[in-house]
Design an enzyme around this catalytic site. Structure first.
Site: not given
Ligand SMILES: [Zn+2]
Ligand SMILES: [Zn+2]
Length: 339
Positions: A44, A47, A288
């Site tokens: 992430t 990203h 998550i």
């Molecule tokens: Zn992560």
């Protein structure tokens, strides 16, 4: 004089700078001040720093949402954590009052914020977090293993939904950090045949360290390996890439499950929908940790998984921009930062 610390700060448009910033202070009664023992770089983070960004983040925030630390200070309302306690951090801060929080589906909270993405996180020596986000762990667990609790908790959440029965066959598409952690968790769940598809040699070699796992590098090899091992497909196919729904559907057994984990906002898969109907495939999304932190900490402490094998590099805060670049070029599987 305000004390300062060295932190990795997101500046927007693909820029991460190393800066001296003030050491954070406890402001609310439920705040806890942590000394960060270890953090890790996530896909992430890569990203967030793409141009245009593949994931949103707040300009000016200290990045780092996977981290563990030691309690060094606490607000007046915190009495269950003491200075010296070691804690893993659930970076996703939920509101507790929206419809989904009230339904106990906190990972779907509509007012969620995230330490290390939207507010200051763990790519720094100190961080302030609400006490409700902290999960104590045994001091006997090394910090660079405990730091993997965040991605592992997301995988545990997915594995709970997939509910693999001992002996069932599994395919994991992609052996990035998440695919690697699925190997650990599904093996602990009792999966029989485990086939991992990964074209990158470093990632494939890292997965090869696990006994009894077959590694293939493309779809033709995957079909041949499955034909050999199961005579057909797999009972569970995990897309740990985020764009391989169509591939997953081709290799799942009738009555089997496709678990979609990888996150890619722009991916559009072409899917032969007929096979979902004809094979009665169960298609599951998972996002998550969804309250899986406490059991993930116990799982790490139990020694049933050895996720530390995926750590290929260890660096300091000043090397984080280089570390993110290495992750982008897939020259590292997991990088641990010691502030
Ligand atoms: Zn992560
Ligand atoms: Zn909520």
């Amino acid at each position: 004089m305000v004390e300062t610390m060295t932190a990795a700060v997101f500046k927007g448009a693909g820029t991460l700078t190393i800066e001296e910033v003030p050491v954070p202070e406890i402001k609310r009664p439920d705040d806890v001040l942590l000394r960060v023992d270890a953090a890790s770089i996530c896909g992430t983070d890569v990203h967030i720093l793409e141009v245009p960004p593949g994931h949103p983040a707040t300009e000016g925030a200290i990045l780092g949402h996977e981290f563990v630390g030691e309690v060094v200070g606490r607000g007046d309302a915190v009495d269950h954590l003491q200075p010296g306690d070691k804690v893993v951090v659930d970076p996703n801060i939920t509101c507790g009052t929206c419809l989904y929080c009230r339904q106990n589906k906190t990972n779907l909270c509509t007012n969620m914020t995230t330490l290390g993405i939207f507010i200051d996180g763990g790519f720094a020596p100190f961080c302030v977090a609400p006490a409700s986000a902290l999960h104590p762990y045994s001091a006997t667990l090394p910090a660079d293993k405990a730091v993997l609790a965040e991605p592992l908790s997301c995988v545990v959440n997915g594995a709970k939904k997939a509910a693999v029965v001992p002996g069932q066959s599994v395919v994991i598409l992609g052996a990035g950090p998440i695919g690697q952690l699925f190997i650990e968790v599904l093996k602990a769940n009792g999966a029989g045949t485990i086939v991992v598809s990964e074209p990158n040699p470093l990632r494939a070699d890292t997965a090869r360290k696990v006994d009894g796992v077959s590694i293939v590098s493309n779809e033709t090899e995957l079909a041949a390996e499955l034909d050999n091992a199961t005579g057909g497909g797999a009972d569970l196919v995990v897309d740990a890439v985020g764009s391989l729904f169509g591939v997953a559907l081709e290799h799942v057994n009738p009555g089997g499950t496709v678990l979609l984990f990888g996150m890619n906002e722009t991916a559009r898969s072409s899917v032969a929908q007929y096979w979902i109907t004809r094979k009665e495939v169960r298609v599951l999304g998972t996002f998550i940790s969804g309250g899986s932190f406490p059991e993930t900490v116990r799982l790490l402490e139990s020694g049933l998984v050895a996720p530390e094998r995926i750590v290929t590099h260890r660096i300091g805060v000043k090397e984080i921009p280089d570390g993110i670049e290495m992750m982008r070029r897939k020259e590292a599987v997991k990088i641990v930062v010691t502030p």
